[in-house]
Design a protein around this motif. Sequence first.
Motif, PDB file in Angstrom:
ATOM      1  N   GLY A  38       0.802  -1.223   0.000  1.00 26.01           N
ATOM      2  CA  GLY A  38       0.000   0.000   0.000  1.00 26.01           C
ATOM      3  C   GLY A  38       0.834   1.272   0.000  1.00 26.01           C
ATOM      4  O   GLY A  38       1.893   1.362  -0.623  1.00 26.01           O
ATOM      5  N   SER A  39       0.347   2.265   0.756  1.00 17.90           N
ATOM      6  CA  SER A  39       0.997   3.580   0.792  1.00 17.90           C
ATOM      7  C   SER A  39       2.340   3.557   1.492  1.00 17.90           C
ATOM      8  O   SER A  39       3.127   4.509   1.369  1.00 17.90           O
ATOM      9  N   LYS A 124      -6.468   6.357   6.635  1.00 15.96           N
ATOM     10  CA  LYS A 124      -6.833   6.953   5.346  1.00 15.96           C
ATOM     11  C   LYS A 124      -6.124   8.283   5.106  1.00 15.96           C
ATOM     12  O   LYS A 124      -6.045   8.754   3.966  1.00 15.96           O
ATOM     13  N   ASN A 127      -3.414   8.087   2.526  1.00 19.14           N
ATOM     14  CA  ASN A 127      -3.772   7.758   1.145  1.00 19.14           C
ATOM     15  C   ASN A 127      -3.729   8.999   0.253  1.00 19.14           C
ATOM     16  O   ASN A 127      -4.067  10.104   0.681  1.00 19.14           O
TER      17      ASN A 127
END
Length: 334
Positions: A38-39, A124, A127
């Motif tokens: 992911g990030s 979040k 993101n």
Amino acid sequence: MTLNTVIDLTQKISAVLSIFLNCFLTFLIICKSPKQLGSYKYLMLYISWFEIIYSILDVITSPVMFSHGSILVSIVYIKNSKIADWVALILNSVYCSFCGISMGMFGINFIYRYFVSTGSKYLKTFNGFKIIFWMMIPVVYGLIWGFIAYVILGPSKEIDEQLSEPLMLTFGWEIQDISYVGAYFYQIQSDGSLIIDYKSVVSVSITFAIVFSSFLVMCFCGIRCYIKINTLLNITNKHNFSTQSKNLQSQLFYALVTQTIIPVILMHFPVSTVFVFTFLDKDLGFLSGITSITIALFPALDPIPAMFIIKSYRKSIFGFFKITKVKSIQIPRN
């Protein structure tokens, strides 16, 4: 070999290793990262690129930490270089700024792992473009540290007078051959009395607070991550994460733990020790120069844990050497 020779040699060797290893890690992050990363891969890239620039700056400035009594300075030797004194002062301040940035990055790294392991709603915020907010926090740390170094802790005649003799005895340098930024806590007056330089006390207290805050964040988030990840690994049926995802989180955590041991030993502890001893007016002398060596080693050693603990990166490295070995023993056919 003199201390300044050892420091200079260490900085050059470490810079070469750091640039090579961080460039290689950049390749692994871009080309070999699992989707579950992911990030986090953007944070890893951020750190790797920072460490490359940090290493280049370290070679250009070759800073030396030196403590004498209640004086603590970061020195750039300019006699045999073409760098002007005012340029050296800026580079030295930028180097101090990078120290502040590195402290901030340690904390952000752990905060991200903490959000992932606990399933926090704040995850979040890492993101998309929101991650830039987190990346700017270390920059703010660095700007504060750099501002203090350049504006408040620049050269002074009081430090010049007190450093001339110990500088010559320790390094063989004349005071006019160096550029420095530094603090002088308890200044000796002409009548032998001492006065407290509050601008030095406040300035170094702020930089020490940056170091300490980074350490506290790492400890808090690290302990919570350890507890949570162990729970996920031991009670797999009660969570929606796949075994593959859990194993990845475990790999990332242990990579992070290892990557934390390195800065704590090479940066947090040495820098804090020099700060405390100087504040207590305890003379470290040439021992304070060891801090320059440990700081130089940090960007060269930091990428290694991620390269070998994260399974996909480790397999790629071993696969590369396997292919290389096979090619090297191939016998050409007639």
